[in-house]
Each structure stands twice: as C-alpha cells, then as structure tokens.
Scaffold this motif. Structure first.
Motif, PDB file in Angstrom:
ATOM      1  N   MET A   1       0.843  -1.200   0.000  1.00  0.00           N
ATOM      2  CA  MET A   1       0.000   0.000   0.000  1.00  0.00           C
ATOM      3  C   MET A   1       0.881   1.254   0.000  1.00  0.00           C
ATOM      4  SD  MET A   1      -3.458  -0.867   0.835  1.00  0.00           S
ATOM      5  CE  MET A   1      -4.007   0.642   1.568  1.00  0.00           C
TER       6      MET A   1
ATOM      7  N   SER B   1      -1.456   5.393  -5.401  1.00  0.00           N
ATOM      8  CA  SER B   1      -2.484   5.276  -4.349  1.00  0.00           C
ATOM      9  C   SER B   1      -3.661   4.441  -4.825  1.00  0.00           C
ATOM     10  CB  SER B   1      -2.999   6.657  -3.926  1.00  0.00           C
ATOM     11  OG  SER B   1      -1.931   7.487  -3.585  1.00  0.00           O
TER      12      SER B   1
ATOM     13  N   ARG C   1      -4.175   1.149  -4.404  1.00  0.00           N
ATOM     14  CA  ARG C   1      -4.597  -0.007  -3.611  1.00  0.00           C
ATOM     15  C   ARG C   1      -5.570   0.409  -2.523  1.00  0.00           C
ATOM     16  NH1 ARG C   1       1.182  -3.116  -3.255  1.00  0.00           N
ATOM     17  NH2 ARG C   1       1.516  -3.120  -5.487  1.00  0.00           N
ATOM     18  N   VAL C   2      -6.412  -0.517  -2.176  1.00  0.00           N
ATOM     19  CA  VAL C   2      -7.351  -0.272  -1.087  1.00  0.00           C
ATOM     20  C   VAL C   2      -7.171  -1.387  -0.071  1.00  0.00           C
ATOM     21  CG1 VAL C   2      -9.046   0.948  -2.467  1.00  0.00           C
ATOM     22  CG2 VAL C   2      -9.158  -1.538  -2.303  1.00  0.00           C
ATOM     23  N   PHE C   3      -7.625  -1.106   1.122  1.00  0.00           N
ATOM     24  CA  PHE C   3      -7.454  -2.084   2.194  1.00  0.00           C
ATOM     25  C   PHE C   3      -8.819  -2.434   2.752  1.00  0.00           C
ATOM     26  CE2 PHE C   3      -6.309  -3.510   6.460  1.00  0.00           C
ATOM     27  CZ  PHE C   3      -5.236  -4.335   6.174  1.00  0.00           C
TER      28      PHE C   3
ATOM     29  N   ASP D   1      -7.310   4.203   3.682  1.00  0.00           N
ATOM     30  CA  ASP D   1      -6.492   3.885   2.509  1.00  0.00           C
ATOM     31  C   ASP D   1      -5.349   4.861   2.267  1.00  0.00           C
ATOM     32  OD1 ASP D   1      -7.955   1.704   2.107  1.00  0.00           O
ATOM     33  OD2 ASP D   1      -9.068   2.415   0.372  1.00  0.00           O
TER      34      ASP D   1
ATOM     35  N   LEU E   1      -2.367   5.091   5.746  1.00  0.00           N
ATOM     36  CA  LEU E   1      -2.414   3.667   6.026  1.00  0.00           C
ATOM     37  C   LEU E   1      -1.421   3.242   7.090  1.00  0.00           C
ATOM     38  CD1 LEU E   1       0.162   2.312   4.187  1.00  0.00           C
ATOM     39  CD2 LEU E   1      -1.268   3.434   2.499  1.00  0.00           C
TER      40      LEU E   1
END
Lengths: 144, 438
Positions: free
Chosen positions: A1, A7, A9-11, B53, B56
């Motif tokens: 990440m 930027s 990617r997401v979690f 996001d 993080l």
C-alpha cells in the motif's frame, strides 16, 4: 500500500461488503489463491486493487467498468495481442495510443503501469456543468 | 570510600515499596485495557483505527519507529563508549542495556499490532522475499533482540553469582534462581577470559547491527516513491535521531533510578555532565541532518514537495513539527550547552523533552507524507483526508509504552541496576576470587 505511488490499492479495514461478488470463486483447478491467480473475493485485513475482473474474463466477458460505462470510455484488452475494445469497437492498442496521444501517469518514475490515458478531445459540454447533484464518494450506489 | 559489603548492599535489587507496587499496578491496568482494545481490533478489523487507505500507517508505525530508535541506546552507550575507553560509563551501562532490550522487544511486538492478519505472521518467514525491505526488517529485529539480550546477560553473570551468595541465608529461593541464571559463575580465570571475549564480540557486533537496524528502519520509508520519504538522507537521519532518542531515554531513567534507589554515590554530577555533553553531540548531529532533510529541500522543492513542506512548516502539522524541533531538539541543545544545564534536575527535564519530542517526531515523519500522495486524494470521505489516532490506537499504543516500562521496571527490580562486580573492581576493593571462595 505504502509503496504504490498511484495510491491505487485499497485495504479491507473491515469485513468487505461485496454482496454477490463475494460468492465468486475461480476454481483454478485446485490451485491455492495466490497473487498469480487474482480475482479472489476480498478478505478482511488484506489489501486489494483493481484486478480487471478475472472472473468475467474467464467467461469471455469484459470487466464490469467497461460494460457499465455508457460513454464507452474504457477500453480493455491484451497488450501483447495489441488489441483493445470498449464493447462497441475493437482497436489496435498501438495505433490508438499513437493517434490519440495516449500517455501513462507518472511515466518518469519508471514503474511502467499498464493503464493508459487518452487526452480529452472534442468536448461538447463543459465538464463543470451537470455536477449540481454530484456527491463525492456517494455518487455510486453501493450494493446493499 | 565504601567497602565491598556496603557496595553489594547498596546495589542489590530492592523490594518494591508502596510507590513501586502502585506503579506496577498502574502499568498492568494500562496493559490490560490495551489488550482488550487489541482483541476488539482483531475481532472488528482495523476499521477501529483511524487509519484508512491514504493514512495507512499511523501511530502504530510511528511508535514502532520510536521503539527502534530508543533501542539504539545499547549500541550507543555500551558499545561505543566501550570501544572509546570511556570508563565513566560503568554505572550507566546496565540501565542502557535494560532500556535497549525492552525497547527492541516492544518494537517487535508493536509492528505485529499493526498487522491486520497476525495469524499470517509465519508467512513473513515462509514467503520471505529478500528484495523486500520488510524481509530485511524481519531479519534484523530478531537479530537485535538476541544481541541485546546477550549484551545484558553476559556482563550480568558475575553479579548474579554475587546475588546468589548475598541471598543465600535470607532468601534461599531467590538465591537458587540467581545461581541457576549465573550459569555457575565462579569468577575463575577461564570464565573471566571467556566472558571478556564474549562481551567484546557482542559489543563489536552490536554497533553494525544497531546501525543496520536503524538504517533498515529508514529504508522501509526511503524505498517508497513518497514525497518526504524518498530521500537519500534517511539512513543517517534515522541513526542520528535514534542517538538522540536513546540518550534521552537513558537520561530519564538514570535520573529516576538514581533518585528512587538513592544511588547518588555511584551516579554523580560528573556522570550527568558527561551524559549531557554526549547528548549535545547527538543533538547537534541530528540537527545537521534535520537541516538536510527539511531546510535544504525548500530550495529545490517541486510543487508536491512544496505542499508537503508547507504543511509541516506552516500548515496542518506546524504545531507538532515545531514542537518536535524546538522542544525535542533545539532547546535541549541550548540548555545542555551550559554547565548548569547538565545538572541532574535540568537534565531530567531535558531528557523528558527529548523523549516526548522524539516520539512526536516519528509521528511527523510517518503521517504527513501519507496524506500527500502524488495523485490528489479523490473519491473518499472527507475524514480520510486527515489522520488522528482513534481511541483504540491510543489505548493500544499507551499499553505498549506501559509494557516497555513494565519490562524495564521488572528488570531493575531483579537485576543489580549498577554492575556490582565492575564497580567493586574499579574501586579495587576486593579481589573477586576471594569473594566467591566460600
């Protein structure tokens, strides 16, 4: 990440609410899910990113973003076959990028991303119009 | 001059008084609250934190970096002062070793708290990829834990034997344990030579390992394409920062232990003076790298870096940034330059300033950068544009700090906080062979 300069990617901070898509399984002939076999449903506590819907590709369908766009702005295809399609027309990728001056974001970083952008042409309406009811983040209905 | 008996009596561990027990209870309560919060975090997922996001990494990571930095005190005081033959280190090394061990253990634990899937911890080893900075971290942290432990354990062996003898009549149970832990130390020539050699090797090893630890920690940041992290200055900047944080923590503990255990005879004004000078040196080096990190880039900053630097210098993070720079670095340097500033009480205050400043400095390194990605933050709720730790994060972080303090307190409780044998040797009071003959 942290390493992705885009930027992108997401979690999954909590249990992902993906509705029917969470039912998708790839059945990759007994293969364990791994980075090579993307398209697995999201799992809480792990990062995700757009994987271009391998579960639809498997069925010879285009990714959802391509089929859902009414203006057909998304083209999807195989770089090595030099072919992309938005569902209506199929074009040569190399020719398209040359004709319409395609570019990639932050080319100077040397990350060689696989997503190309085409600069806007022949704009008919001012983009600023039609945004009265636009709500950031809520503009897309979330699946319940 | 004190005789040998009084030295042993002075330096043997003390039972907790009322204050000590209250302190321990407070720490344990904080840890339990943190543990409850952590279990909640495991059940509900990382959404209980305010990380999202974009932001993080949060205080879990900055707290981790702080622990790593503090653990550098072992390398700094014990090994460097040893190699440079600074004899004044004797009453301070044990404290430094204890802080170092507690900090590095907590660093290892803190990084696990940040993991959303701690159940997959083993994958870090099984699927380790040598090109990943995370793997370097996975290798260097256990190495440092092992070395820090040995750095504490080997020098303490003769003292454990002394304690065994000391408690033989009063507390046979204690005596037995100390005896076992002392690995049958008799103080014979062979043992002494072996111990001396081992300590020398560990002291030599702990310097490169300590430097690597700090550097890898810095590389975790500088190997990313991020404004504010992608800097060639990072390694040296982190090492010098760790120098400051570690010494600050050492001074705080030296002051507290000296006061509580009434060790004024052993830890003198001269020790504080020397420590103060040492910290000034560290602060000046760190200041130099701070200038390199924040001031010089202003001249050539591109648009994105300019935005980042502006939020630090005059924007959203200005208060914290200037707090960590002025209170954590510039003021301590100025105070310690004066002889009066290097007396115990001012030193204690300076030490606290440095430690608190160092903690927030890590926050300033981690958070603002993440909120200034290359592409503008779009399509996310307004709250994702900012970061401030949630209650869960605070409670858990405080618990980790409490746990570090608990480890330190317990080690001080059961180990002689100043090396007895070495002190006696240096005062040339008794030949050690004589003591242990009986």
């Amino acid at each position: 990440m942290a390493a992705c300069p885009y930027s992108i990617r997401v979690f999954n901070w909590s249990e992902p609410a993906q509705g029917e898509t969470s039912e998708i399984t790839m059945h990759m002939d007994g293969e364990q899910p791994s980075p090579d076999y993307a398209g697995m449903p999201s799992i809480k506590g792990t990062p995700d990113k757009c994987d271009f819907c391998p579960h639809t590709i498997k069925n010879n369908e285009l990714p959802h973003c391509v089929t859902a766009c009414p203006n057909g702005v998304f083209y999807f295809g195989d770089k090595y076959e030099d072919t992309v399609t938005n569902g209506e027309e199929t074009l040569r990728l190399g020719q398209l990028l040359e004709d319409k001056a395609g570019y990639r974001l932050m080319e100077e970083l040397g990350t060689a991303p696989s997503v190309y952008y085409l600069p806007p042409v022949d704009r008919l309406v001012d983009f600023e119009k039609g945004l009265e009811d636009y709500k950031e983040f809520e503009s897309v209905e979330k699946p319940e | 001059m004190k005789n040998y008996e009084t030295i042993v009596n002075d330096l043997t561990p003390r039972k907790f008084g009322k204050r000590g027990i209250t302190w321990i209870v407070i720490l344990i309560v904080l840890i339990i609250i943190g543990l409850i919060a952590y279990i909640d975090q495991i059940i509900k997922g990382q959404e209980v934190t305010n990380m999202r996001d974009y932001a993080l990494w949060g205080i879990y990571i900055s707290n981790f970096v702080f622990f790593i930095a503090t653990s550098f005190v072992g390398s700094v005081t014990v090994a460097i002062l040893r190699l440079t033959n600074n004899a004044w280190r004797t009453p301070l090394v044990r404290i430094a070793e204890i802080i170092s061990l507690a900090a590095i253990c907590m660093a290892g634990l803190t990084i696990m708290i940040d993991m959303a899937r701690p159940d997959r911890l083993l994958n870090l080893f099984v699927h380790a990829r040598l090109q990943s900075p995370i793997t370097w971290d996975v290798i260097i942290i256990p190495t440092s834990i092992a070395l820090s432990f040995l750095l504490l354990y080997f020098p303490v062996l003769p003292d454990l034997a002394i304690l065994k003898k000391h408690y033989q009549k009063t507390k046979p149970k204690f005596s037995k344990w100390y005896g076992k832990l002392s690995l049958n130390w008799t103080g014979s020539k062979v043992q002494k030579a072996l111990q001396e050699k081992s300590i020398k090797i560990i002291a030599l090893m702990i310097i490169p390992v300590g430097i690597l630890l700090q550097t890898i920690d810095a590389w975790l940041f500088s190997t990313t394409y991020r404004i504010g992290w992608d800097s060639t200055n990072m390694g040296a900047y982190f090492i010098s920062g760790a120098f400051v944080a570690g010494l600050g923590a050492l001074i705080v503990f030296v002051y507290l232990i000296r006061r509580i255990r009434k060790l004024e005879y052993y830890i003198t004004y001269d020790h504080f003076d020397k420590l103060g000078k040492y910290l000034v040196l560290a602060c000046l080096i760190y200041l130099y790298f701070n200038v390199n990190e924040y001031l010089i880039p202003i001249f050539t900053a591109g648009v994105e870096e300019d935005i980042h630097l502006n939020t630090l210098i005059s924007g959203e993070y200005a208060t914290l940034f200037w707090f960590s720079q002025i209170v954590g670095l510039i003021l301590p340097t100025l105070i310690l330059l004066f002889k009066r500033g290097r007396r115990p009480i001012p030193m204690f205050i300076v030490g606290l300033m440095v430690v608190i400043g160092s903690w927030w400095k890590r926050y300033i390194i981690v958070t603002p950068t993440l909120l200034h990605p290359f592409l503008p933050i779009e399509g996310v709720p307004e709250s994702w544009h900012h970061y401030f730790p949630s209650l869960h994060e605070w409670v858990i972080t405080i618990a980790t700090l409490a746990m570090a303090l608990l480890i330190i307190t317990l080690l001080i409780r059961f180990l002689p906080v100043i090396p007895i044998q070495r002190t006696a040797d240096e005062m040339e009071l008794v030949k050690d062979t004589k003591i242990l003959e009986s």
